[in-house]
Design an enzyme around this catalytic site. Structure first.
Site, PDB file in Angstrom:
ATOM      1  CE1 TYR A 232      50.010  37.044  35.267  1.00  0.00           C
ATOM      2  CE2 TYR A 232      48.250  38.205  36.394  1.00  0.00           C
ATOM      3  CZ  TYR A 232      48.853  37.783  35.227  1.00  0.00           C
ATOM      4  OH  TYR A 232      48.285  38.108  34.028  1.00  0.00           O
TER       5      TYR A 232
ATOM      6  CE  LYS B 271      46.908  34.145  35.428  1.00  0.00           C
ATOM      7  NZ  LYS B 271      46.945  35.570  35.142  1.00  0.00           N
TER       8      LYS B 271
HETATM    9  O1  LIG Z   1      44.872  38.537  35.618  1.00  0.00           O
HETATM   10  C1  LIG Z   1      44.087  38.157  34.746  1.00  0.00           C
HETATM   11  O2  LIG Z   1      42.898  38.429  34.710  1.00  0.00           O
HETATM   12  C2  LIG Z   1      44.651  37.276  33.728  1.00  0.00           C
HETATM   13  O3  LIG Z   1      45.771  37.421  33.394  1.00  0.00           O
HETATM   14  C3  LIG Z   1      43.842  36.185  33.241  1.00  0.00           C
HETATM   15  C4  LIG Z   1      43.273  36.349  31.892  1.00  0.00           C
HETATM   16  O4  LIG Z   1      42.336  35.330  31.794  1.00  0.00           O
HETATM   17  C5  LIG Z   1      44.275  36.264  30.740  1.00  0.00           C
HETATM   18  O5  LIG Z   1      44.944  35.080  30.789  1.00  0.00           O
HETATM   19  C6  LIG Z   1      43.508  36.437  29.453  1.00  0.00           C
HETATM   20  O6  LIG Z   1      43.207  37.608  29.124  1.00  0.00           O
HETATM   21  O7  LIG Z   1      43.157  35.440  28.805  1.00  0.00           O
END
Ligand SMILES: O=C([O-])C(=O)C[C@H](O)[C@@H](O)C(=O)[O-]
Length: 301
Positions: free
Chosen positions: A140, A166
């Protein structure tokens, strides 16, 4: 799950990160968590990430993470479960192993804690986690852990179970460099807060999918947005952006941390006993809960 299988699953559709339910004392509450995950698994997400950012991984104790993964596995049916993992290298290795033992189908390596680090150090961190497990790992890219294209390429050459990248940085030019350099060696996931508002730009930069936090409480709408985007139905995407996402963004931006708190609030509004967020996050006020109810509108179940 074999690393290549999770790589394919990650790229096959919409992804989401369930919130972690807590009880009145703030302890992990498996039953409401499972009820929520079971509801979500009725919608076609291609993988769910347990104890990720939206699942407040940063506020969980290391031994709670495999508990969250095991509960998600129990409730998710055939939907693959990827586990959040992070902190310093030694802890990340332990968490990754414990998550694999709890049945995780993959690992998401969140940024390490607090300190800046050079590319060599980031590579050593990701390498240690990949080498600790047999399942596929996604790194990430965000905050303290921003990987250069050369670092990602080197890691991908070296580590067969590195399957995903990601992004939560928003550096679209650099992202395009990574997708151009590595092609289909990795699956690329958009992961900025409220990822839908960037999804069109990320699709153009070679990212095949994104993680939707709002899927937690408006799964039907999140799927409709994803399908419209993939079908090139720009008009419908714009309608959903204007009617739902931009009003939601206005609420989310009222307070730091609401990218997670407002999602958990939405889950509570949908009738799941998800509980409060843990410090350092704070919950929405009563007035903001009413605003969110209005935004959810006809998507209320
Ligand atoms: O670490 C996380 O929870 C994210 O970055 C995923 C989230 O789903 C993010 O993409 C969002 O807020 O839509």
């Amino acid at each position: 799950m074999d690393p290549q299988e999770i790589k394919t699953a990650l790229g096959a559709g919409l992804l989401s990160f369930p919130v972690t339910a807590f009880d009145a004392e703030g302890a992990f509450a498996p039953e409401p968590f499972k009820a929520h995950v079971e509801w979500l698994s009725g919608y076609p997400a291609s993988a769910l990430f347990a104890a990720g950012g939206t699942g407040e991984m940063f506020s969980l104790k290391p031994d709670e993470i495999p508990q969250v993964v095991a509960a998600a596995k129990e409730a998710a049916g055939d939907t693959p479960i990827v586990s959040g993992c992070g902190y310093g290298t030694a802890m990340a290795v332990d968490i990754a192993r414990a998550a694999e033992a709890a049945g995780a189908d993959g690992i998401l390596l969140l940024p390490h804690y607090l300190t800046e680090a050079p590319q060599e150090g980031l590579a050593a961190h990701a390498r240690a986690v990949c080498n600790a497990v047999g399942i596929g790992v996604t790194i990430y890219n965000r905050g303290m852990a921003k990987y250069d294209p050369d670092t990602v390429a080197r890691l991908a050459d070296e580590l067969p179970n590195l399957v995903g990248f990601k992004d939560g940085s928003g550096e679209v030019g650099k992202m395009r460099q990574i997708t151009a350099k590595l092609g289909d060696r990795l699956t690329y996931l958009g992961g900025l807060p409220t990822a839908e508002v960037f999804a069109e730009a990320y699709l153009a930069a070679g990212f095949s999918t994104y993680s939707s936090a709002v899927f937690n409480f408006v799964p039907r709408l999140a799927i409709e947005f994803y399908d419209s985007l993939r079908a090139g139905n720009r008009a419908r995407c714009e309608e959903i952006l204007n009617d739902f996402f931009y009003p939601f963004l206005k609420l989310r931006d009222r307070c730091p941390g609401y990218a997670v708190s407002a999602i958990k609030a939405g889950v509570r509004i949908q009738g799941f006993d998800a509980g409060a967020v843990r410090a350092p996050l704070t919950d929405l006020t009563d007035e903001e809960m009413t605003m969110l109810e209005r935004i959810i509108g006809s998507e209320k179940r």
